[in-house]
Design an enzyme around this catalytic site. Structure first.
Site, PDB file in Angstrom:
ATOM      1  N   LYS A 102       0.839  -1.195   0.000  1.00  0.00           N
ATOM      2  CA  LYS A 102       0.000   0.000   0.000  1.00  0.00           C
ATOM      3  C   LYS A 102       0.877   1.250   0.000  1.00  0.00           C
ATOM      4  O   LYS A 102       1.908   1.290   0.662  1.00  0.00           O
ATOM      5  CB  LYS A 102      -0.876  -0.042   1.253  1.00  0.00           C
ATOM      6  CG  LYS A 102      -1.941   1.022   1.317  1.00  0.00           C
ATOM      7  CD  LYS A 102      -2.885   0.719   2.475  1.00  0.00           C
ATOM      8  CE  LYS A 102      -3.924   1.805   2.634  1.00  0.00           C
ATOM      9  NZ  LYS A 102      -4.755   1.974   1.431  1.00  0.00           N
ATOM     10  N   GLY A 103       0.472   2.261  -0.764  1.00  0.00           N
ATOM     11  CA  GLY A 103       1.279   3.465  -0.917  1.00  0.00           C
ATOM     12  C   GLY A 103       1.647   4.118   0.398  1.00  0.00           C
ATOM     13  O   GLY A 103       0.808   4.244   1.297  1.00  0.00           O
TER      14      GLY A 103
ATOM     15  N   ILE B 137     -10.165   5.929  -1.983  1.00  0.00           N
ATOM     16  CA  ILE B 137      -9.607   5.749  -0.641  1.00  0.00           C
ATOM     17  C   ILE B 137      -8.828   6.988  -0.217  1.00  0.00           C
ATOM     18  O   ILE B 137      -8.837   7.378   0.945  1.00  0.00           O
ATOM     19  CB  ILE B 137      -8.693   4.506  -0.599  1.00  0.00           C
ATOM     20  CG1 ILE B 137      -9.469   3.254  -1.034  1.00  0.00           C
ATOM     21  CG2 ILE B 137      -8.096   4.324   0.788  1.00  0.00           C
ATOM     22  CD1 ILE B 137     -10.664   2.920  -0.180  1.00  0.00           C
TER      23      ILE B 137
ATOM     24  N   ASN C 181       4.385   6.388  -7.206  1.00  0.00           N
ATOM     25  CA  ASN C 181       3.006   6.679  -7.588  1.00  0.00           C
ATOM     26  C   ASN C 181       2.886   8.167  -7.935  1.00  0.00           C
ATOM     27  O   ASN C 181       2.877   9.015  -7.050  1.00  0.00           O
ATOM     28  CB  ASN C 181       2.051   6.315  -6.449  1.00  0.00           C
ATOM     29  CG  ASN C 181       0.596   6.544  -6.816  1.00  0.00           C
ATOM     30  OD1 ASN C 181       0.271   6.971  -7.920  1.00  0.00           O
ATOM     31  ND2 ASN C 181      -0.296   6.246  -5.875  1.00  0.00           N
TER      32      ASN C 181
ATOM     33  N   CYS D 288      -2.274   8.923  -8.871  1.00  0.00           N
ATOM     34  CA  CYS D 288      -3.536   8.617  -8.202  1.00  0.00           C
ATOM     35  C   CYS D 288      -4.602   9.646  -8.567  1.00  0.00           C
ATOM     36  O   CYS D 288      -4.402  10.842  -8.372  1.00  0.00           O
ATOM     37  CB  CYS D 288      -3.362   8.588  -6.689  1.00  0.00           C
ATOM     38  SG  CYS D 288      -4.856   8.061  -5.845  1.00  0.00           S
TER      39      CYS D 288
ATOM     40  N   GLY E  29     -10.524  -3.054 -12.360  1.00  0.00           N
ATOM     41  CA  GLY E  29     -11.230  -4.298 -12.594  1.00  0.00           C
ATOM     42  C   GLY E  29     -11.304  -4.653 -14.067  1.00  0.00           C
ATOM     43  O   GLY E  29     -10.712  -3.980 -14.928  1.00  0.00           O
TER      44      GLY E  29
ATOM     45  N   GLY F 126      -4.086  -3.989 -14.770  1.00  0.00           N
ATOM     46  CA  GLY F 126      -5.389  -3.536 -15.227  1.00  0.00           C
ATOM     47  C   GLY F 126      -6.327  -4.673 -15.579  1.00  0.00           C
ATOM     48  O   GLY F 126      -6.245  -5.242 -16.667  1.00  0.00           O
TER      49      GLY F 126
END
Length: 311
Positions: free
Chosen positions: A51-52, A77, A133, A136, A223, A249
């Site tokens: 997680k970032g 999030i 990242n 986002c 998804g 992806g």
């Protein structure tokens, strides 16, 4: 008696970093790995992208911040995380015990923050690489600008490369007009590899209340719905940029993963599938191996970039 089958070689390399197989987890979908310890043999994975992580802890966006959509999900999030100090003290002891590679996803609101974060993580035992990242879509600060302006993306890349000796993977946004130009800018900035795509920008509306379903209004779409877009972008980038590409992806099956490898990805990351099938990564590893046996291929490296186009 049937002849014995030799298991295919699943090893891949990104720069000087070798992986047992090309299957990684996507940042933000696998926590800090311990959350999946009861569902997945973590040691089997090629790598975990955690997680970032930011310099300071972040609370993220207010709820609701996840919405299911046809063939996918929206998330806003907002990069909630424990911050770099707690990550090193609380999360790395467990991650150090995993035999798979550990890639730490990092984020910041300024070029200076990216550099400081890279410095703090450099030399920490158990960290094998950084994933930057810059893309986002559901925060209101610098991430989007860094991910959509080639000069900014290159500047962040140079800053991180100057602050660490760890391999640097830059995660690209699909929300741009020219993904190849972005990729080339980052490669020119010194990136060791690219990962793509991050989520597409989307939204959902509650027709009864006529209000957004996400408190943040917009969020990142992921998804199966994004797979064709991701596959196209991975193929374009891998065909035009010399550094390795990690495909992301809509990958939920081994067939999905193999498509990305054929398109030119050296490795892949599994994201949204982890939510509805916590064992997806292991199934994909086994499925890639089965595919190679069926195709008579001794190594996964033999199918990377093997797409046949034209005459």
């Amino acid at each position: 008696m049937d002849s014995l089958k030799v298991a295919p070689d699943l090893r891949v390399s990104i720069g000087d970093l070798s992986f047992a197989n090309p299957v990684m987890t996507a940042s933000g979908t696998f926590g800090y790995a311990k959350e999946f310890n009861d569902f997945v043999q973590l040691d089997r994975l090629g790598a975990v992208a955690v997680k970032g992580i930011s310099l300071e802890p972040r609370a993220g966006n207010p709820p609701p911040r996840v919405v299911e959509t046809p063939a996918g999900m929206l998330n806003a999030i907002g990069l909630e995380n424990v911050g770099v100090a707690r990550f090193i003290s609380d999360k790395m002891p467990f991650l150090r015990g995993c035999k798979c590679r550990v890639i730490v996803n990092i984020l910041g609101d300024s070029i200076e923050e990216y550099a400081r974060l890279s410095e703090k993580l450099t030399g920490v035992a158990g960290i094998d690489g950084l994933e930057v990242n810059i893309s986002c879509p559901n925060v209101k600060k610098g991430g989007v600008a860094f991910g959509t302006v080639p000069e900014m993306a290159q500047a962040v890349t140079k800053s991180v490369k100057g602050a660490t000796d760890l391999p640097v993977i830059v995660k690209l946004s699909p929300n741009v007009s020219d993904i190849v130009a972005m990729a080339q800018a980052v490669a020119d900035g010194g990136a060791d590899a690219l990962s793509l795509i991050n989520t597409l920008i989307g939204m959902a509306i509650d027709t009864k209340t006529r209000t957004p379903k996400l408190a943040n209004i917009i969020g990142g779409l992921s998804g199966p719905a994004v797979k064709p877009v991701a596959l196209r972008m991975v193929w374009q980038v891998a065909s035009n940029v010399s550094i390795p590409v990690i495909g992301i992806g809509g990958i939920g099956t081994a067939e999905d993963a193999v498509e990305f490898l054929i398109a030119g990805a050296t490795a892949i990351q599994v994201g949204t599938a982890n939510f509805y099938n916590p064992g997806a990564t292991e199934a994909i590893i086994d499925g890639i191996s089965d595919y190679l046996v069926e195709q008579g291929q001794a190594s996964v490296r033999d199918i990377i970039g093997s797409l046949k186009v034209g005459n």
